[in-house]
Design a protein around this motif. Sequence first.
Motif, mmCIF file in Angstrom:
data_model
loop_
_atom_site.group_PDB
_atom_site.id
_atom_site.type_symbol
_atom_site.label_atom_id
_atom_site.label_comp_id
_atom_site.label_asym_id
_atom_site.label_seq_id
_atom_site.Cartn_x
_atom_site.Cartn_y
_atom_site.Cartn_z
ATOM 1 N N ALA A 108 0.836 -1.208 0.000
ATOM 2 C CA ALA A 108 0.000 0.000 0.000
ATOM 3 C C ALA A 108 0.868 1.255 0.000
ATOM 4 N N HIS A 109 1.906 1.247 0.818
ATOM 5 C CA HIS A 109 2.797 2.409 0.893
ATOM 6 C C HIS A 109 3.496 2.630 -0.450
ATOM 7 N N GLN A 110 3.928 1.542 -1.068
ATOM 8 C CA GLN A 110 4.584 1.643 -2.371
ATOM 9 C C GLN A 110 3.643 2.207 -3.423
ATOM 10 N N ARG A 111 2.396 1.751 -3.423
ATOM 11 C CA ARG A 111 1.424 2.288 -4.391
ATOM 12 C C ARG A 111 1.228 3.788 -4.181
ATOM 13 N N LEU A 112 1.117 4.209 -2.939
ATOM 14 C CA LEU A 112 0.966 5.640 -2.645
ATOM 15 C C LEU A 112 2.206 6.426 -3.050
ATOM 16 N N MET A 113 3.378 5.854 -2.814
ATOM 17 C CA MET A 113 4.632 6.507 -3.170
ATOM 18 C C MET A 113 4.697 6.736 -4.681
ATOM 19 N N PHE A 114 4.391 5.692 -5.453
ATOM 20 C CA PHE A 114 4.452 5.842 -6.908
ATOM 21 C C PHE A 114 3.332 6.743 -7.421
ATOM 22 N N ALA A 115 2.180 6.736 -6.792
ATOM 23 C CA ALA A 115 1.100 7.653 -7.174
ATOM 24 C C ALA A 115 1.536 9.099 -6.941
ATOM 25 N N ARG A 116 2.271 9.332 -5.856
ATOM 26 C CA ARG A 116 2.792 10.675 -5.569
ATOM 27 C C ARG A 116 3.801 11.072 -6.645
ATOM 28 N N TYR A 117 4.645 10.147 -7.056
ATOM 29 C CA TYR A 117 5.603 10.412 -8.130
ATOM 30 C C TYR A 117 4.857 10.766 -9.423
ATOM 31 N N GLU A 118 3.839 9.993 -9.754
ATOM 32 C CA GLU A 118 3.073 10.228 -10.981
ATOM 33 C C GLU A 118 2.422 11.602 -10.967
ATOM 34 N N THR A 119 1.816 11.964 -9.853
ATOM 35 C CA THR A 119 1.148 13.263 -9.735
ATOM 36 C C THR A 119 2.143 14.403 -9.878
ATOM 37 N N GLY A 130 2.244 23.366 -21.282
ATOM 38 C CA GLY A 130 1.140 24.309 -21.337
ATOM 39 C C GLY A 130 -0.201 23.623 -21.498
ATOM 40 N N ALA A 131 -0.278 22.384 -21.060
ATOM 41 C CA ALA A 131 -1.521 21.612 -21.185
ATOM 42 C C ALA A 131 -2.638 22.288 -20.403
ATOM 43 N N ALA A 132 -3.819 22.253 -20.966
ATOM 44 C CA ALA A 132 -4.991 22.826 -20.303
ATOM 45 C C ALA A 132 -5.314 22.007 -19.056
ATOM 46 N N ALA A 133 -5.901 22.679 -18.078
ATOM 47 C CA ALA A 133 -6.304 21.990 -16.853
ATOM 48 C C ALA A 133 -7.181 20.797 -17.206
ATOM 49 N N GLY A 134 -6.902 19.674 -16.587
ATOM 50 C CA GLY A 134 -7.699 18.477 -16.837
ATOM 51 C C GLY A 134 -7.243 17.649 -18.024
ATOM 52 N N SER A 135 -6.188 18.086 -18.726
ATOM 53 C CA SER A 135 -5.666 17.315 -19.860
ATOM 54 C C SER A 135 -5.120 15.977 -19.361
ATOM 55 N N VAL A 136 -5.399 14.947 -20.115
ATOM 56 C CA VAL A 136 -4.955 13.615 -19.697
ATOM 57 C C VAL A 136 -3.533 13.296 -20.145
ATOM 58 N N PRO A 138 -0.479 14.755 -19.917
ATOM 59 C CA PRO A 138 0.614 14.788 -18.943
ATOM 60 C C PRO A 138 0.517 13.655 -17.915
ATOM 61 N N PHE A 139 -0.699 13.333 -17.499
ATOM 62 C CA PHE A 139 -0.867 12.262 -16.519
ATOM 63 C C PHE A 139 -0.515 10.902 -17.119
ATOM 64 N N VAL A 140 -0.987 10.636 -18.318
ATOM 65 C CA VAL A 140 -0.700 9.353 -18.971
ATOM 66 C C VAL A 140 0.803 9.215 -19.200
ATOM 67 N N ALA A 141 1.436 10.288 -19.666
ATOM 68 C CA ALA A 141 2.887 10.249 -19.876
ATOM 69 C C ALA A 141 3.610 10.006 -18.557
ATOM 70 N N ALA A 142 3.182 10.672 -17.506
ATOM 71 C CA ALA A 142 3.822 10.505 -16.195
ATOM 72 C C ALA A 142 3.657 9.080 -15.680
ATOM 73 N N VAL A 143 2.472 8.518 -15.825
ATOM 74 C CA VAL A 143 2.242 7.143 -15.377
ATOM 75 C C VAL A 143 3.164 6.182 -16.126
ATOM 76 N N ALA A 144 3.292 6.376 -17.434
ATOM 77 C CA ALA A 144 4.162 5.504 -18.230
ATOM 78 C C ALA A 144 5.620 5.665 -17.801
ATOM 79 N N LEU A 145 6.058 6.896 -17.615
ATOM 80 C CA LEU A 145 7.447 7.143 -17.233
ATOM 81 C C LEU A 145 7.750 6.610 -15.835
#
Length: 187
Positions: A108-119, A130-136, A138-145
């Motif tokens: 659980a801690h690891q999942r939270l840690m990586f979620a914090r990294y992704e965010t 310069g992505a608009a608020a709510g654009s997916v 940057p999030f998708v790229a961050a999750v992949a990276l």
Amino acid sequence: MIADAAMQLFTLRGFDHVSVADIAAAAGVAEKTVYNYFPAKADMFFDEANDILAELLAAVRYRVAGESALAAVGTFMAGRAEWAAGRRPSQPTAQFRQLIADSTALQAHQRLMFARYETALASLLAEETGAAAGSVEPFVAAVALIGVLRAPFEASPGGAKPRRDQTASALGLLAGGLATYAPGRAH
């Protein structure tokens, strides 16, 4: 010193069978001192998590103009492995991964840690592109990276040791889709 004492106990007994009082006694400090440095027991297990995030964000933020975020993460991973080789295994050991696999608290801690990294990385990528608020994107790229960082921790818990070339393989897999995403700006 506290994190080292904790890891020795975790290795001997398993994460869930070690108390903060046990760690304090092994480190020769008061239990309150342990909590001053580590708000949660799992923070002693993942004691470098904040440093890793700060270094990752710096590597992406201050990359060379025109370099992709993907390339910056690759450079960060290579540098991190080289740095760790002198003091820790460059990849999580089978024993480290098995401790995580055996503990729902660590998972659980690891999942939270990586979620914090992704965010955090998504926020940086959104700012840079310069992505608009709510654009997916940057999030998708961050999750992949972040998945490239996460893979050695999750690969074969208790099984075969992850190979160093798996990082290159994971980066290669992403290259087709993320190679030109978020090129660095001059700072």
